[in-house]
Each structure stands twice: as structure tokens, then as C-alpha cells.
Design a protein around this motif. Structure first.
Motif, PDB file in Angstrom:
ATOM      1  N   GLY A  62       0.818  -1.209   0.000  1.00 34.78           N
ATOM      2  CA  GLY A  62       0.000   0.000   0.000  1.00 34.78           C
ATOM      3  C   GLY A  62       0.850   1.257   0.000  1.00 34.78           C
ATOM      4  N   PHE A  63       1.943   1.234   0.745  1.00 37.88           N
ATOM      5  CA  PHE A  63       2.854   2.380   0.778  1.00 37.88           C
ATOM      6  C   PHE A  63       3.473   2.618  -0.593  1.00 37.88           C
ATOM      7  CE2 PHE A  63       7.294   3.792   1.225  1.00 37.88           C
ATOM      8  CZ  PHE A  63       7.060   5.072   1.701  1.00 37.88           C
ATOM      9  N   ILE A  64       3.924   1.535  -1.236  1.00 33.87           N
ATOM     10  CA  ILE A  64       4.515   1.667  -2.577  1.00 33.87           C
ATOM     11  C   ILE A  64       3.471   2.186  -3.558  1.00 33.87           C
ATOM     12  CG2 ILE A  64       5.521   0.372  -4.511  1.00 33.87           C
ATOM     13  CD1 ILE A  64       6.817  -1.459  -2.381  1.00 33.87           C
ATOM     14  N   TRP A  65       2.245   1.671  -3.462  1.00 31.67           N
ATOM     15  CA  TRP A  65       1.183   2.100  -4.371  1.00 31.67           C
ATOM     16  C   TRP A  65       0.883   3.576  -4.179  1.00 31.67           C
ATOM     17  CZ3 TRP A  65      -0.739  -0.065  -8.543  1.00 31.67           C
ATOM     18  CH2 TRP A  65      -1.929   0.406  -9.068  1.00 31.67           C
ATOM     19  N   ARG A  66       0.914   4.060  -2.925  1.00 28.81           N
ATOM     20  CA  ARG A  66       0.618   5.467  -2.663  1.00 28.81           C
ATOM     21  C   ARG A  66       1.716   6.391  -3.156  1.00 28.81           C
ATOM     22  NH1 ARG A  66      -1.250   3.341   2.189  1.00 28.81           N
ATOM     23  NH2 ARG A  66       0.698   3.893   3.227  1.00 28.81           N
ATOM     24  N   ILE A  67       2.984   5.963  -3.114  1.00 27.93           N
ATOM     25  CA  ILE A  67       4.060   6.882  -3.493  1.00 27.93           C
ATOM     26  C   ILE A  67       4.342   6.872  -4.992  1.00 27.93           C
ATOM     27  CG2 ILE A  67       5.148   6.769  -1.238  1.00 27.93           C
ATOM     28  CD1 ILE A  67       7.331   5.015  -2.524  1.00 27.93           C
ATOM     29  N   LEU A  68       3.778   5.898  -5.726  1.00 23.51           N
ATOM     30  CA  LEU A  68       3.982   5.900  -7.173  1.00 23.51           C
ATOM     31  C   LEU A  68       3.241   7.083  -7.789  1.00 23.51           C
ATOM     32  CD1 LEU A  68       3.638   2.123  -8.056  1.00 23.51           C
ATOM     33  CD2 LEU A  68       5.680   3.524  -8.269  1.00 23.51           C
TER      34      LEU A  68
END
Length: 51
Positions: A3-9
Motif C-alpha cells: 500500500g505504501f509503494i502504491w501510494r508513493i507511485l
């Protein structure tokens, strides 16, 4: 973590999908060309004997 990776993309949904595919391809390439060749001498798969 995902979720963190998805949000920062960056970008909308298409940008996030392309970015995640690039990240996956980068991890696969890193494993294939760097990590696995370093670990290959430690693995017993080359010690094959036919009796």
C-alpha cells in the motif's frame, strides 16, 4: 508495504500500473543478473554424479 509503494507511485491508475511493472521488472533483473549468480557456487546442483 504494498500500500505504501502504491501510494508513493506517481500518476493516476495507468501511471501506477506502469510504475509497478517497472519495479517488478527491476527486482526480477536484479535477482536474475546479480543475486542468483552470486549464490550459484553455494548451491549443490552442479554436483551430479551418475554411477
Amino acid at each position: 508495504m504494498y500500500g505504501f509503494i502504491w501510494r508513493i507511485l506517481p500518476g493516476g491508475l495507468p501511471g501506477k500500473i506502469i510504475g509497478s511493472l517497472v519495479l517488478v521488472a527491476g527486482v526480477v533483473a536484479l535477482l536474475w543478473f546479480v543475486v542468483f549468480p552470486l549464490l550459484e557456487p553455494l548451491l549443490p546442483f552442479g554436483d551430479v554424479t551418475v554411477g
